[in-house]
Design an enzyme around this catalytic site. Structure first.
Site, mmCIF file in Angstrom:
data_model
loop_
_atom_site.group_PDB
_atom_site.id
_atom_site.type_symbol
_atom_site.label_atom_id
_atom_site.label_comp_id
_atom_site.label_asym_id
_atom_site.label_seq_id
_atom_site.Cartn_x
_atom_site.Cartn_y
_atom_site.Cartn_z
ATOM 1 N N GLU A 74 -4.004 11.053 -2.015
ATOM 2 C CA GLU A 74 -3.414 9.950 -0.843
ATOM 3 C C GLU A 74 -2.340 10.147 -0.655
ATOM 4 O O GLU A 74 -1.301 10.459 -1.870
ATOM 5 C CB GLU A 74 -4.137 8.867 -1.525
ATOM 6 C CG GLU A 74 -3.861 7.499 -0.777
ATOM 7 C CD GLU A 74 -3.987 6.186 -1.194
ATOM 8 O OE1 GLU A 74 -3.655 5.107 -1.055
ATOM 9 O OE2 GLU A 74 -5.048 5.963 -1.985
ATOM 10 N N GLU A 108 2.354 1.192 3.832
ATOM 11 C CA GLU A 108 1.579 0.103 3.029
ATOM 12 C C GLU A 108 2.696 -0.952 3.504
ATOM 13 O O GLU A 108 3.234 -1.671 2.153
ATOM 14 C CB GLU A 108 1.456 0.157 1.412
ATOM 15 C CG GLU A 108 0.023 -0.794 0.939
ATOM 16 C CD GLU A 108 0.138 0.143 -0.352
ATOM 17 O OE1 GLU A 108 -1.296 -0.307 0.020
ATOM 18 O OE2 GLU A 108 0.411 0.838 -0.470
#
Length: 314
Positions: free
Chosen positions: A162, A167
């Site tokens: 990932e 975020e």
């Protein structure tokens, strides 16, 4: 007879293009040029010696309409309106296909309460094609003013690798926990993970540089968030065109050897979503009904996302 008629027709067309014995040039028709929202925004990463950046067709400026419950062909040729498998989301999240739409030139992902529960409905979209290094990916986005996470990220289809491009948690205060959250509202989490699924193990960097800070309240405006995935052992993160973090080498990418020394070497899906994460909701950092009633605060907006590959100069 047919050939004679065809000859006469061609001759007529030829002589019709004459004017006083001089050829009349037939104008060349230029193919229509597509102008994207980012046309005047240079790629901040270097393509490399003898290379240039080539825009990939998966890029999207969201200058079309895609209704929440009927996305239409233009959306669906690049995106599916769900996660890349049947998982419905982390923590209190319930991803719902009707919680993503394209309108007013942007992708919009709102959040709302699942009636009669403490769960939160949000949206998640996944690219119909995967990307792999070397590649530069950048999104222009405005995070929601919420305790929920606004995310743009990459994930391998087996969920073992990932890369988190964006975020972020926009709200400065949690009404549910009655706690100041300005620390998070002023930071962007830029990181990566490598996993072993069974038994589950997860590595991601925890150094201060993985939480980028420059004093900005990120929810107040659109910003550009990009990553140059140069190779399996090298990542460069860019915010508003500035290089803000470089992660390089196996000792930083995968110090626990979860990838068997390969690093971030798998093709990945692009995922854009909102979610109510466990580690937040376990501390009470989850939206109240009153907060969720403010749809504007609880909508993640993405103006565009662009993808480039380095190619040889012609």
């Amino acid at each position: 007879m047919f050939k004679t008629s065809l000859f006469l027709l061609c001759a007529a067309l030829y002589f019709s293009c004459k004017n006083n014995g001089n050829d009349v040039p037939i104008p060349e028709v230029e193919p229509p040029q597509i102008t994207y929202d980012w046309k005047d925004v240079p790629v901040p990463a270097a393509a490399g010696s003898g290379k240039k950046w080539k825009l990939q067709s998966l890029s999207d400026d969201f200058n079309y309409q895609a209704e929440a419950k009927n996305k239409g062909p233009e959306f669906l040729k690049k995106w599916t309106d769900f996660y890349h498998n049947n998982w419905s989301g982390p923590g209190l999240t319930i991803w719902d296909r009707a919680h993503s739409l394209v309108a007013d030139g942007r992708l919009q992902i709102p959040a709302s309460r699942v009636a009669g529960t403490n769960k939160v409905n949000t949206g998640c979209i996944t690219s119909t094609e995967r990307v792999i290094y070397p590649v530069y990916i950048e999104a222009r986005a405005k995070i929601s003013n919420s305790t929920l996470a606004s995310d743009v990220w990459l994930l391998s289809p087996d969920d073992t690798q990932e890369i988190d491009i964006l975020e972020a948690y926009g709200s400065s205060y949690s009404a549910g926990a009655k706690k100041d959250l300005t620390w998070f509202a002023e930071r962007i989490h830029i990181s990566h993970h490598v996993f072993i699924r069974s038994p589950f193990q997860d590595y991601q960097p925890t150094d201060p540089g993985s939480w980028y800070y420059n004093g900005t309240l990120w929810r107040n405006d659109y910003h550009r968030f990009g990553v140059y995935w140069k190779d399996p052992l090298h990542l460069e993160y860019y915010i508003d065109g500035k290089l803000v973090r470089t992660v390089s080498g196996l000792e930083t990418i995968d110090p626990k050897n979860f990838t068997g020394g390969t690093g971030l070497n798998k093709a990945m899906d692009i995922i854009i979503n909102v979610e109510d994460q466990n580690w937040r909701s376990d501390q009470g950092y989850t939206p109240t009904d009153e907060e969720l009633a403010n749809r504007e605060d609880h909508t993640f907006n993405v103006d565009w996302i662009r993808i480039y590959k380095p190619v040889d100069l012609q």
